[in-house]
Motif scaffolding. Structure first.
Motif, short mmCIF file in Angstrom:
data_model
loop_
_atom_site.label_atom_id
_atom_site.label_comp_id
_atom_site.label_asym_id
_atom_site.label_seq_id
_atom_site.Cartn_x
_atom_site.Cartn_y
_atom_site.Cartn_z
N PRO A 69 -6.13 9.39 1.14
CA PRO A 69 -5.25 10.50 1.52
C PRO A 69 -3.81 10.06 1.71
CG PRO A 69 -7.28 10.54 2.81
CD PRO A 69 -7.29 9.27 2.01
N ALA A 70 -3.60 8.80 2.13
CA ALA A 70 -2.23 8.31 2.33
C ALA A 70 -1.47 8.26 1.01
CB ALA A 70 -2.25 6.93 2.99
N VAL A 71 -2.14 7.83 -0.07
CA VAL A 71 -1.49 7.76 -1.38
C VAL A 71 -1.18 9.17 -1.88
CG1 VAL A 71 -1.82 7.13 -3.81
CG2 VAL A 71 -2.49 5.54 -2.01
N PRO A 120 5.33 11.10 -0.72
CA PRO A 120 6.28 12.01 -1.37
C PRO A 120 6.50 11.71 -2.86
CG PRO A 120 7.14 11.29 0.74
CD PRO A 120 5.89 10.49 0.48
N GLU A 121 6.54 10.44 -3.22
CA GLU A 121 6.75 10.09 -4.63
C GLU A 121 5.54 10.53 -5.47
OE1 GLU A 121 8.49 8.57 -8.13
OE2 GLU A 121 9.27 9.34 -6.25
N THR A 122 4.35 10.33 -4.95
CA THR A 122 3.14 10.77 -5.65
C THR A 122 3.13 12.28 -5.80
OG1 THR A 122 1.92 8.86 -4.78
CG2 THR A 122 0.62 10.72 -5.61
N GLN A 123 3.48 12.99 -4.74
CA GLN A 123 3.54 14.45 -4.79
C GLN A 123 4.55 14.93 -5.84
OE1 GLN A 123 1.59 16.72 -3.17
NE2 GLN A 123 0.42 14.90 -2.62
N ARG A 124 5.69 14.27 -5.89
CA ARG A 124 6.72 14.63 -6.88
C ARG A 124 6.20 14.41 -8.29
NH1 ARG A 124 10.02 12.61 -10.23
NH2 ARG A 124 9.63 10.43 -9.74
N LEU A 125 5.53 13.27 -8.52
CA LEU A 125 5.00 12.97 -9.85
C LEU A 125 3.90 13.97 -10.25
CD1 LEU A 125 4.87 9.07 -9.75
CD2 LEU A 125 6.38 10.51 -11.13
N GLN A 175 2.36 18.55 -13.55
CA GLN A 175 1.84 19.91 -13.68
C GLN A 175 2.84 20.82 -14.40
OE1 GLN A 175 1.00 20.60 -9.51
NE2 GLN A 175 -1.21 20.26 -9.81
N GLU A 176 4.11 20.67 -14.11
CA GLU A 176 5.13 21.48 -14.78
C GLU A 176 5.19 21.15 -16.27
OE1 GLU A 176 7.85 24.12 -15.95
OE2 GLU A 176 6.65 24.15 -14.13
#
Length: 176
Positions: free
Chosen positions: A3-5, A9-14, A19-20
Motif C-alpha cells: 500500500p505504501a508504494v 505520489p509519483e506512482t499515483q501520477r504515473l 490511464q489517460e
C-alpha cells in the motif's frame, strides 16, 4: 504491491498518466477505425456518410464546413467508397496545409456526371508543386487522382494564394 508504494505520489501520477494515455489511444483507435470504414457508407449510402463525416470533421478541427450535397442515388459500394475517400483526403489535406478556417464540400449531378468539389480560402498550393510531376504533389493527391481515374473520371486542382479547389468529375453511370 505494498500500500505504501501504491500511495506514493509519483506512482499515483504515473498511474493517472498511463490511464489517460490508454483513454486517448482508445479514442484515437475508434476515430481511425471509423475513418477507415465509415459504418454509414455501406448501410445508408454516400450522402448520409458524407454528412456524418463532415459534421465530425468540423467538430474535430473547428473548421466551419459548408456542405451542399445533391443525392445521386445509390451507387456501387466501390464507387461510393472512392468518392467518399476523395472528399475525405481533400478535406484532410486542406486541414493540414491550408490554414483556412472555412471550407466547402459540394456534390452535384450535372449532365450525366457527379461533380465533387472541396474548396478552401487558405494559403493555396505553391505553383511549383502543382506544376511538377505527380510524385512531387504527395501520396494523398496521387491517391485521389487514381481513385477518380478508376471510376472513369478526372481530378482537377486549382490553387492560388487565396485558396484551393479540388474538383472530381465522375460519370454517373458507374458500373462495379
Amino acid at each position: 504491491r505494498s500500500p505504501a508504494v501504491m500511495s506514493d505520489p509519483e506512482t499515483q501520477r504515473l498511474i493517472a498518466e498511463t490511464q489517460e494515455i490508454a483513454r486517448r489511444s482508445s479514442r484515437e483507435l475508434r476515430t481511425t477505425s471509423y475513418l477507415l470504414h465509415p459504418p454509414d457508407l455501406e448501410e445508408f449510402g454516400l450522402i448520409p456518410a458524407l454528412r456524418s463525416w463532415a459534421d465530425g470533421f468540423s467538430q474535430r478541427t473547428g473548421i466551419e464546413l459548408d456542405v451542399d450535397l445533391e443525392d445521386p442515388g445509390r451507387l456501387p459500394l466501390e464507387a461510393e467508397t472512392a468518392i467518399f475517400r476523395v472528399a475525405q483526403e481533400a478535406l484532410a489535406n486542406m486541414h493540414r496545409h491550408s490554414g483556412s478556417a472555412t471550407a466547402a464540400l459540394k456534390l452535384s449531378v450535372l449532365r450525366g456526371h457527379l461533380h465533387l468539389e472541396v474548396s478552401d480560402k487558405g494559403r493555396g498550393i505553391p505553383p511549383e508543386i502543382l506544376a511538377h510531376s505527380p510524385s512531387r504533389i504527395g501520396v494523398g493527391l496521387m491517391g485521389m487522382r487514381e481513385r477518380t481515374r478508376q471510376l472513369g473520371g478526372d481530378l482537377d486542382i486549382v490553387s492560388d494564394g487565396t485558396g484551393t479547389t479540388v474538383r472530381a468529375r465522375i460519370p454517373r453511370s458507374i458500373h462495379s
